[in-house]
Design an enzyme around this catalytic site. Structure first.
Site, PDB file in Angstrom:
ATOM      1  N   LEU A 129    -129.648 -33.457 110.483  1.00 48.34           N
ATOM      2  CA  LEU A 129    -130.069 -34.859 110.459  1.00 48.34           C
ATOM      3  C   LEU A 129    -129.226 -35.552 109.401  1.00 48.34           C
ATOM      4  O   LEU A 129    -128.860 -34.943 108.396  1.00 48.34           O
ATOM      5  CB  LEU A 129    -131.555 -34.972 110.086  1.00 48.34           C
ATOM      6  CG  LEU A 129    -132.566 -34.406 111.070  1.00 48.34           C
ATOM      7  CD1 LEU A 129    -133.964 -34.428 110.467  1.00 48.34           C
ATOM      8  CD2 LEU A 129    -132.542 -35.188 112.369  1.00 48.34           C
ATOM      9  N   ASP A 130    -128.927 -36.813 109.613  1.00 52.13           N
ATOM     10  CA  ASP A 130    -128.178 -37.572 108.615  1.00 52.13           C
ATOM     11  C   ASP A 130    -128.931 -37.618 107.292  1.00 52.13           C
ATOM     12  O   ASP A 130    -130.159 -37.466 107.261  1.00 52.13           O
ATOM     13  CB  ASP A 130    -127.924 -39.004 109.097  1.00 52.13           C
ATOM     14  CG  ASP A 130    -126.925 -39.055 110.247  1.00 52.13           C
ATOM     15  OD1 ASP A 130    -126.136 -38.100 110.400  1.00 52.13           O
ATOM     16  OD2 ASP A 130    -126.930 -40.050 110.985  1.00 52.13           O
ATOM     17  N   LYS A 131    -128.200 -37.865 106.235  1.00 51.07           N
ATOM     18  CA  LYS A 131    -128.776 -37.864 104.883  1.00 51.07           C
ATOM     19  C   LYS A 131    -130.011 -38.752 104.786  1.00 51.07           C
ATOM     20  O   LYS A 131    -131.033 -38.351 104.252  1.00 51.07           O
ATOM     21  CB  LYS A 131    -127.720 -38.319 103.873  1.00 51.07           C
ATOM     22  CG  LYS A 131    -128.241 -38.428 102.457  1.00 51.07           C
ATOM     23  CD  LYS A 131    -127.162 -38.912 101.501  1.00 51.07           C
ATOM     24  CE  LYS A 131    -127.715 -39.078 100.106  1.00 51.07           C
ATOM     25  NZ  LYS A 131    -126.693 -39.541  99.161  1.00 51.07           N
TER      26      LYS A 131
END
Length: 168
Positions: A129-131
């Site tokens: 998942l993105d940051k």
């Protein structure tokens, strides 16, 4: 260069023969790791039949991943996998600019085995998942579960749902 290469640009020729991305090929050309008959050329150069193109691909720069004691919210765990509720703001795996404080550092800090797939910097990861995205992340603890989960994601047998919030 063979007949099959038929006037192709140097960067595209490298992509086709090496499987690298066009950006990676352009970087190798710009850093003179690609020569044509012993000399440097531009990405747009079109090698002719019989010319010798040499590509030197440097070894990947690796770093040792340090286990860290970072609290994680575990929503499910068995002997094959663990499901983590990743908070927004946490980077999933170490990379330039984020060698510490990542989910992988935290998972390694738990002191248990993780699947080796993807190398030590991506130990156990089958997706990410993105940051700034929070949510559930499935992590493989065994190589077998890593293979099965990766294949299921690739075949779209695992469904994922996202909810987005926007303001301003």
């Amino acid at each position: 260069v063979t007949d099959e290469d038929g006037g192709e640009r140097l960067d595209l020729l490298i992509v086709r023969h090496t499987g690298l991305s066009r950006t990676q090929a352009a970087t190798l050309i710009a850093t003179t790791r690609v020569t044509v008959d012993g000399g440097a050329e531009r990405a747009s150069f079109r090698p002719e039949l019989g010319m010798k193109v040499e590509v030197t691909i440097p070894a990947p720069v690796g770093r040792e991943v340090t286990p860290e004691q970072i609290p994680l919210r575990v929503t499910y765990e068995d002997e094959e996998l663990v499901v983590i509720d990743k908070p927004a703001g946490m980077v999933v795996h170490p990379a330039p600019g984020n060698w510490t404080g990542t989910l992988v550092n935290a998972l390694m800090g738990r002191g248990q085995g993780l699947a080796a797939g993807g190398g030590p910097e991506r130990a156990g990861l089958v997706h990410r998942l993105d940051k700034e995205t929070s949510g559930l992340l499935v992590v493989a603890k065994t190589d077998r579960s890593h293979r099965v989960l990766s294949a299921a994601i690739a075949a779209r047998r695992i469904s994922r749902r996202y909810a987005g919030l926007s303001w301003g």
